[in-house]
Design a protein around this motif. Structure first.
Motif, PDB file in Angstrom:
ATOM      1  N   ASN A 128      -6.230  -7.214   4.167  1.00  0.00           N
ATOM      2  CA  ASN A 128      -7.352  -8.124   4.388  1.00  0.00           C
ATOM      3  C   ASN A 128      -7.110  -8.942   5.658  1.00  0.00           C
ATOM      4  OD1 ASN A 128      -9.350 -10.111   4.240  1.00  0.00           O
ATOM      5  ND2 ASN A 128      -8.319 -11.213   2.593  1.00  0.00           N
ATOM      6  N   PRO A 129      -8.013  -8.853   6.649  1.00  0.00           N
ATOM      7  CA  PRO A 129      -7.783  -9.554   7.903  1.00  0.00           C
ATOM      8  C   PRO A 129      -8.245 -11.008   7.915  1.00  0.00           C
ATOM      9  CG  PRO A 129      -9.737  -8.205   8.103  1.00  0.00           C
ATOM     10  CD  PRO A 129      -9.164  -7.950   6.727  1.00  0.00           C
ATOM     11  N   VAL A 130      -8.928 -11.453   6.873  1.00  0.00           N
ATOM     12  CA  VAL A 130      -9.464 -12.820   6.875  1.00  0.00           C
ATOM     13  C   VAL A 130      -9.042 -13.512   5.574  1.00  0.00           C
ATOM     14  CG1 VAL A 130     -11.527 -14.256   7.148  1.00  0.00           C
ATOM     15  CG2 VAL A 130     -11.411 -12.055   8.289  1.00  0.00           C
ATOM     16  N   SER A 131      -7.746 -13.839   5.491  1.00  0.00           N
ATOM     17  CA  SER A 131      -7.247 -14.464   4.276  1.00  0.00           C
ATOM     18  C   SER A 131      -7.936 -15.800   4.030  1.00  0.00           C
ATOM     19  CB  SER A 131      -5.729 -14.632   4.358  1.00  0.00           C
ATOM     20  OG  SER A 131      -5.388 -15.458   5.450  1.00  0.00           O
ATOM     21  N   ILE A 132      -7.852 -16.274   2.832  1.00  0.00           N
ATOM     22  CA  ILE A 132      -8.466 -17.494   2.305  1.00  0.00           C
ATOM     23  C   ILE A 132      -9.982 -17.324   2.202  1.00  0.00           C
ATOM     24  CG2 ILE A 132      -8.810 -19.995   2.535  1.00  0.00           C
ATOM     25  CD1 ILE A 132      -6.065 -20.107   3.928  1.00  0.00           C
ATOM     26  N   ILE A 133     -10.662 -17.048   3.316  1.00  0.00           N
ATOM     27  CA  ILE A 133     -12.121 -16.899   3.299  1.00  0.00           C
ATOM     28  C   ILE A 133     -12.520 -15.662   2.505  1.00  0.00           C
ATOM     29  CG2 ILE A 133     -14.133 -16.466   4.773  1.00  0.00           C
ATOM     30  CD1 ILE A 133     -12.728 -18.319   6.859  1.00  0.00           C
ATOM     31  N   VAL A 134     -11.819 -14.564   2.701  1.00  0.00           N
ATOM     32  CA  VAL A 134     -11.938 -13.380   1.847  1.00  0.00           C
ATOM     33  C   VAL A 134     -10.734 -13.493   0.919  1.00  0.00           C
ATOM     34  CG1 VAL A 134     -11.952 -10.854   1.761  1.00  0.00           C
ATOM     35  CG2 VAL A 134     -13.088 -12.043   3.656  1.00  0.00           C
ATOM     36  N   PRO A 135     -10.962 -14.000  -0.302  1.00  0.00           N
ATOM     37  CA  PRO A 135      -9.881 -14.531  -1.139  1.00  0.00           C
ATOM     38  C   PRO A 135      -8.987 -13.497  -1.819  1.00  0.00           C
ATOM     39  CG  PRO A 135     -11.953 -14.676  -2.297  1.00  0.00           C
ATOM     40  CD  PRO A 135     -12.278 -14.157  -0.926  1.00  0.00           C
ATOM     41  N   CYS A 136      -8.156 -12.836  -1.037  1.00  0.00           N
ATOM     42  CA  CYS A 136      -7.223 -11.856  -1.596  1.00  0.00           C
ATOM     43  C   CYS A 136      -6.174 -12.528  -2.490  1.00  0.00           C
ATOM     44  CB  CYS A 136      -6.574 -11.043  -0.483  1.00  0.00           C
ATOM     45  SG  CYS A 136      -5.842 -12.007   0.837  1.00  0.00           S
ATOM     46  N   HIS A 137      -6.007 -13.847  -2.363  1.00  0.00           N
ATOM     47  CA  HIS A 137      -5.058 -14.564  -3.216  1.00  0.00           C
ATOM     48  C   HIS A 137      -5.516 -14.582  -4.678  1.00  0.00           C
ATOM     49  CE1 HIS A 137      -7.940 -17.653  -1.863  1.00  0.00           C
ATOM     50  NE2 HIS A 137      -7.732 -18.219  -3.030  1.00  0.00           N
ATOM     51  N   ARG A 138      -6.759 -14.258  -4.942  1.00  0.00           N
ATOM     52  CA  ARG A 138      -7.298 -14.281  -6.308  1.00  0.00           C
ATOM     53  C   ARG A 138      -7.036 -12.985  -7.070  1.00  0.00           C
ATOM     54  NH1 ARG A 138     -13.046 -16.883  -4.469  1.00  0.00           N
ATOM     55  NH2 ARG A 138     -12.194 -18.881  -3.762  1.00  0.00           N
ATOM     56  N   VAL A 139      -6.266 -12.075  -6.492  1.00  0.00           N
ATOM     57  CA  VAL A 139      -5.975 -10.808  -7.161  1.00  0.00           C
ATOM     58  C   VAL A 139      -4.546 -10.850  -7.698  1.00  0.00           C
ATOM     59  CG1 VAL A 139      -5.924  -8.299  -6.946  1.00  0.00           C
ATOM     60  CG2 VAL A 139      -7.567  -9.629  -5.607  1.00  0.00           C
ATOM     61  N   VAL A 140      -4.413 -10.511  -8.973  1.00  0.00           N
ATOM     62  CA  VAL A 140      -3.132 -10.580  -9.668  1.00  0.00           C
ATOM     63  C   VAL A 140      -2.839  -9.247 -10.357  1.00  0.00           C
ATOM     64  CG1 VAL A 140      -3.292 -13.092 -10.014  1.00  0.00           C
ATOM     65  CG2 VAL A 140      -4.203 -11.539 -11.761  1.00  0.00           C
ATOM     66  N   GLY A 141      -1.634  -9.133 -10.880  1.00  0.00           N
ATOM     67  CA  GLY A 141      -1.264  -7.941 -11.629  1.00  0.00           C
ATOM     68  C   GLY A 141      -2.016  -7.868 -12.952  1.00  0.00           C
ATOM     69  N   ALA A 142      -1.976  -6.711 -13.584  1.00  0.00           N
ATOM     70  CA  ALA A 142      -2.699  -6.490 -14.841  1.00  0.00           C
ATOM     71  C   ALA A 142      -2.293  -7.485 -15.920  1.00  0.00           C
ATOM     72  CB  ALA A 142      -2.474  -5.057 -15.331  1.00  0.00           C
ATOM     73  N   ASP A 143      -1.040  -7.937 -15.877  1.00  0.00           N
ATOM     74  CA  ASP A 143      -0.552  -8.890 -16.877  1.00  0.00           C
ATOM     75  C   ASP A 143      -0.717 -10.343 -16.421  1.00  0.00           C
ATOM     76  OD1 ASP A 143       1.350  -9.062 -14.880  1.00  0.00           O
ATOM     77  OD2 ASP A 143       3.061  -8.579 -16.177  1.00  0.00           O
ATOM     78  N   GLY A 144      -1.424 -10.552 -15.312  1.00  0.00           N
ATOM     79  CA  GLY A 144      -1.644 -11.903 -14.795  1.00  0.00           C
ATOM     80  C   GLY A 144      -0.551 -12.393 -13.864  1.00  0.00           C
ATOM     81  N   SER A 145       0.461 -11.554 -13.643  1.00  0.00           N
ATOM     82  CA  SER A 145       1.566 -11.980 -12.784  1.00  0.00           C
ATOM     83  C   SER A 145       1.152 -11.981 -11.316  1.00  0.00           C
ATOM     84  CB  SER A 145       2.773 -11.049 -12.966  1.00  0.00           C
ATOM     85  OG  SER A 145       2.427  -9.738 -12.564  1.00  0.00           O
ATOM     86  N   LEU A 146       1.826 -12.817 -10.553  1.00  0.00           N
ATOM     87  CA  LEU A 146       1.570 -12.869  -9.120  1.00  0.00           C
ATOM     88  C   LEU A 146       2.314 -11.723  -8.460  1.00  0.00           C
ATOM     89  CD1 LEU A 146       1.777 -16.668  -8.257  1.00  0.00           C
ATOM     90  CD2 LEU A 146      -0.151 -15.307  -9.049  1.00  0.00           C
ATOM     91  N   THR A 147       1.557 -10.851  -7.864  1.00  0.00           N
ATOM     92  CA  THR A 147       2.150  -9.738  -7.143  1.00  0.00           C
ATOM     93  C   THR A 147       1.937  -9.983  -5.659  1.00  0.00           C
ATOM     94  OG1 THR A 147       0.088  -8.510  -7.379  1.00  0.00           O
ATOM     95  CG2 THR A 147       1.771  -8.138  -9.066  1.00  0.00           C
ATOM     96  N   GLY A 148       2.343  -9.068  -4.829  1.00  0.00           N
ATOM     97  CA  GLY A 148       2.340  -9.242  -3.388  1.00  0.00           C
ATOM     98  C   GLY A 148       1.191 -10.035  -2.798  1.00  0.00           C
ATOM     99  N   TYR A 149       1.519 -10.786  -1.772  1.00  0.00           N
ATOM    100  CA  TYR A 149       0.523 -11.539  -1.008  1.00  0.00           C
ATOM    101  C   TYR A 149       1.026 -11.623   0.417  1.00  0.00           C
ATOM    102  CZ  TYR A 149      -2.618 -15.298   0.431  1.00  0.00           C
ATOM    103  OH  TYR A 149      -3.563 -16.038   1.090  1.00  0.00           O
TER     104      TYR A 149
END
Length: 160
Positions: free
Chosen positions: A119-140
């Motif tokens: 994703n080339p436009v972090s924050i505005i295109v909110p890739c931080h809102r994607v998590v693992g299937a179990d809700g864990s924080l995966t790569g960012y």
């Protein structure tokens, strides 16, 4: 023609990049997949007033959804993933699998993860809102600590 500027934020310096006056990049310091500085074009600190205003309102907790014109450069699949990202409501998360389902391809969660990371436009295109299937924080791309801070902020645990 590309232009760029650098602004300060609660998450460190952010480099804003425009392609013919339209935002095409927002990169954090030390972000994974950050293009080389020499691809950002000329420095112009007057071009990004609306982007800066909306980011300031977001960081103040006053803006939940950005309304900026974007020019996202990527493959058709990447762009379809990024379109799904902007549909994730403020303060909520989705899993890679849920995004793959929304795209009509439930077996594409790994591909969704790769596109999310580009994703080339972090924050505005909110890739931080994607998590693992179990809700864990995966790569960012901006680092797991920043991802956690952004999610906490949106959930009301850390207004700046």
């Amino acid at each position: 023609m590309k232009q760029h500027s650098v602004i300060d934020s609660p998450y460190g310096l952010l480099t804003l990049v425009a392609d013919d006056g339209v935002l095409c990049g927002l990169y954090m310091t030390d972000q994974r997949h950050r293009p080389a500085e020499d691809t950002f074009g000329t420095f112009d600190d007057t071009l990004f007033a609306e982007v800066e205003e909306q980011l300031q309102a977001y960081f103040a907790g006053e803006l939940k959804e950005f309304s900026l014109e974007l020019r996202l450069h990527g493959t058709p699949f990447q762009r379809s993933v990024w379109e799904q990202l902007v549909r994730i409501p403020y303060g909520e998360t989705r899993s890679y699998g849920q995004l793959a389902d929304a795209l009509g391809n439930p077996n594409a969660s790994r591909a969704v993860g790769l596109a999310n990371g580009k994703n080339p436009v972090s924050i505005i295109v909110p890739c931080h809102r994607v998590v693992g299937a179990d809700g864990s924080l995966t790569g960012y791309g901006g680092g797991i600590a920043r991802k956690q801070r952004l999610l906490d902020f949106e959930r009301g645990a850390g207004l700046f």
